[in-house]
Design an enzyme around this catalytic site. Structure first.
Site, PDB file in Angstrom:
ATOM      1  N   SER A 111      16.870 -47.737   2.376  1.00  0.00           N
ATOM      2  CA  SER A 111      16.776 -49.011   3.285  1.00  0.00           C
ATOM      3  C   SER A 111      17.977 -49.253   4.159  1.00  0.00           C
ATOM      4  O   SER A 111      17.795 -50.312   4.892  1.00  0.00           O
ATOM      5  CB  SER A 111      16.473 -50.211   2.443  1.00  0.00           C
ATOM      6  OG  SER A 111      17.674 -50.169   1.699  1.00  0.00           O
ATOM      7  N   SER A 114      22.548 -49.455   1.217  1.00  0.00           N
ATOM      8  CA  SER A 114      23.455 -48.767   0.382  1.00  0.00           C
ATOM      9  C   SER A 114      22.862 -48.777  -1.277  1.00  0.00           C
ATOM     10  O   SER A 114      23.793 -49.119  -2.081  1.00  0.00           O
ATOM     11  CB  SER A 114      24.797 -49.270   0.451  1.00  0.00           C
ATOM     12  OG  SER A 114      25.267 -49.232   1.909  1.00  0.00           O
ATOM     13  N   SER A 116      22.909 -45.996  -2.738  1.00  0.00           N
ATOM     14  CA  SER A 116      23.459 -45.003  -3.253  1.00  0.00           C
ATOM     15  C   SER A 116      24.876 -45.379  -3.675  1.00  0.00           C
ATOM     16  O   SER A 116      25.435 -45.255  -4.773  1.00  0.00           O
ATOM     17  CB  SER A 116      23.649 -43.824  -2.351  1.00  0.00           C
ATOM     18  OG  SER A 116      24.141 -44.010  -1.076  1.00  0.00           O
ATOM     19  N   ASP A 160      30.773 -48.962   2.469  1.00  0.00           N
ATOM     20  CA  ASP A 160      29.604 -49.328   1.269  1.00  0.00           C
ATOM     21  C   ASP A 160      30.157 -49.446   0.088  1.00  0.00           C
ATOM     22  O   ASP A 160      29.694 -50.488  -0.525  1.00  0.00           O
ATOM     23  CB  ASP A 160      28.416 -48.041   1.511  1.00  0.00           C
ATOM     24  CG  ASP A 160      27.801 -47.786   2.873  1.00  0.00           C
ATOM     25  OD1 ASP A 160      28.150 -48.759   3.601  1.00  0.00           O
ATOM     26  OD2 ASP A 160      26.993 -47.120   3.018  1.00  0.00           O
TER      27      ASP A 160
HETATM   28  C1  GLA Z   1      26.676 -45.429   6.327  1.00  0.00           C
HETATM   29  C2  GLA Z   1      27.809 -45.103   5.574  1.00  0.00           C
HETATM   30  C3  GLA Z   1      28.960 -45.912   5.952  1.00  0.00           C
HETATM   31  C4  GLA Z   1      29.192 -46.137   7.263  1.00  0.00           C
HETATM   32  C5  GLA Z   1      27.749 -46.589   8.001  1.00  0.00           C
HETATM   33  C6  GLA Z   1      27.791 -47.019   9.443  1.00  0.00           C
HETATM   34  O1  GLA Z   1      26.156 -46.599   5.652  1.00  0.00           O
HETATM   35  O2  GLA Z   1      27.819 -44.833   4.166  1.00  0.00           O
HETATM   36  O3  GLA Z   1      30.270 -45.349   5.400  1.00  0.00           O
HETATM   37  O4  GLA Z   1      29.610 -45.111   8.235  1.00  0.00           O
HETATM   38  O5  GLA Z   1      26.789 -45.597   7.394  1.00  0.00           O
HETATM   39  O6  GLA Z   1      28.277 -47.931   9.676  1.00  0.00           O
END
Ligand code: GLA
Length: 375
Positions: A111, A114, A116, A160
């Site tokens: 989604s 985050s 992960s 994240d």
């Molecule tokens: C993903 C990555 C982050 C960041 C975003 C974009 O979520 O895991 O580190 O780069 O994309 O801002």
């Protein structure tokens, strides 16, 4: 159903929404995320073996991971993230003990919120807890980022994992990704709410496209570093961009222009949030989305349809793609009293344009990593 009494600890780590500051964490920029009440929980107990037995509340899978042979799970769906965490923690010299883990994830997979990072942060903290080690949230976030990069193969920044571990209820985080200095900024949205809607695009190739963007900015830095005397792309000023951008291809110029301008928007956004100026914050969200769409090219038809539909609703001050892109969620600033009218409108219009449903998530801004003793 989990019988909590059967486990020693419950470790919980957050998904995140990024309010603004997209694709600049790996350029050393400041970002403005917040941790969510959508989370991954790990219920854990030691089992006295050299195996980590994993099951999930939301998946039929079960797997037993051999602590002595951790490389072989790279293609194992879901378990790969956990094996990666064990391997990285082990390489970092952490004590790893056999244990049973139940993973309970309420962050929707894929989604852009985050899931992960929430899985990695909670798993690494669970391993530390079982081994009797100190929980250092920043260290755990850094190990979790290494697991994502070195095992899952996504060359991500730190945003994240840091938000997942270190977030604070009702606060956004102004995180400087170069120094890891983090200032908490109370959510000061007044009569407005943050609304998160998933475009539900079945996505693939995110990993390779993400890594490609990263390589483009790395290349730009290698060209501009000495000329503009910068150590990361986020340090590039607009005037130096204008002076040196001819050294880059038109495509890479666009990528760099996004980074330079998005960094400025983050500064303006935190000032707006502190002042409770939601109209300015909303406008910055719209500008960020346009830049992600036209300059950084990480949106696509579905996220564009979702963000532009949202922007067209009278109660919405701004809307943008949040997270890595190529699918995933938008975050919108919407007058609280009109949220249900707004979501009805956006979901209907999106379905008309795209041919399938988007999905709205009810979630709050919550703490990052938490540990509860269950025994
Ligand atoms: C993903 C990555 C982050 C960041 C975003 C974009 O979520 O895991 O580190 O780069 O994309 O801002």
């Amino acid at each position: 159903m989990i019988n909590e009494k059967d486990y020693l600890y419950k470790i919980s780590a957050a998904g995140r929404v990024n309010i603004i500051g997209e694709h600049i964490d790996y350029c050393g920029g400041k970002v403005f995320p917040a941790a969510l009440s959508l989370r991954n929980e790990v219920f854990v107990r030691p089992n006295g073996t050299d195996k980590i037995n994993i099951s999930w509340t939301t998946l039929p899978h079960k797997i037993s991971i051999d602590i002595e042979n951790l490389e072989k799970y790279k293609n194992e769906p879901y378990a790969n993230y956990i094996a990666g965490c064990v391997l990285i923690a082990k390489r970092a010299g952490k004590k790893i003990l056999g244990c049973d883990m139940v993973q309970n994830c309420t962050v929707p997979f894929g989604s852009g919120l985050s899931s992960s990072a929430a899985i990695e942060v909670s798993t690494i903290a669970a391993l530390a807890k079982i081994a009797g080690e100190e929980i250092d949230k920043v260290e755990i976030a850094l190990l979790a980022q290494r697991a994502e990069r070195e095992y899952a193969g996504v060359n991500c920044g730190i945003m994240d994992q840091f938000a997942s571990a270190c977030g604070k209820k009702n606060n956004a985080m102004l995180l400087d990704c170069k120094t890891l200095n983090c200032e908490f900024v109370p959510l000061n949205t007044g009569e407005y709410s943050l609304v998160i809607i998933d475009c539900n695009k079945p996505h693939s190739l995110i990993q390779s496209k993400y890594n490609e963007r990263r390589a483009e900015t790395d290349y730009a830095l290698s060209v501009l570093k000495d000329k503009a005397k910068i150590s990361c792309l986020a340090e590039l000023s607009s005037s130096d961009f204008n002076k040196y951008s001819h050294l880059l291809s038109p495509k890479v110029q666009n990528r760099v222009l996004h980074v330079v301008e998005e960094c400025k928007r983050v500064n303006l956004a935190q000032t707006a949030m502190k002042a409770g100026d939601m109209a300015t914050l909303g406008e910055l969200l719209n500008q960020s989305h346009a830049s992600l769409s036209r300059l950084y090219e990480v949106t696509g038809r579905e996220p564009d349809a979702l963000a532009y539909t949202a922007q067209g609703h009278p109660a919405c001050l701004g809307s943008r793609l949040t997270g890595g892109g190529f699918g995933g969620c938008t975050v919108s600033i919407v007058k609280t009293e009109a949220v249900s009218d707004f979501t009805d409108f956006v979901l209907k219009q999106y379905n008309k344009k795209i041919g399938y449903e988007a999905k709205c998530y009810l979630t709050e801004i919550a703490d990052g990593l938490t540990v509860s003793n269950l025994a």
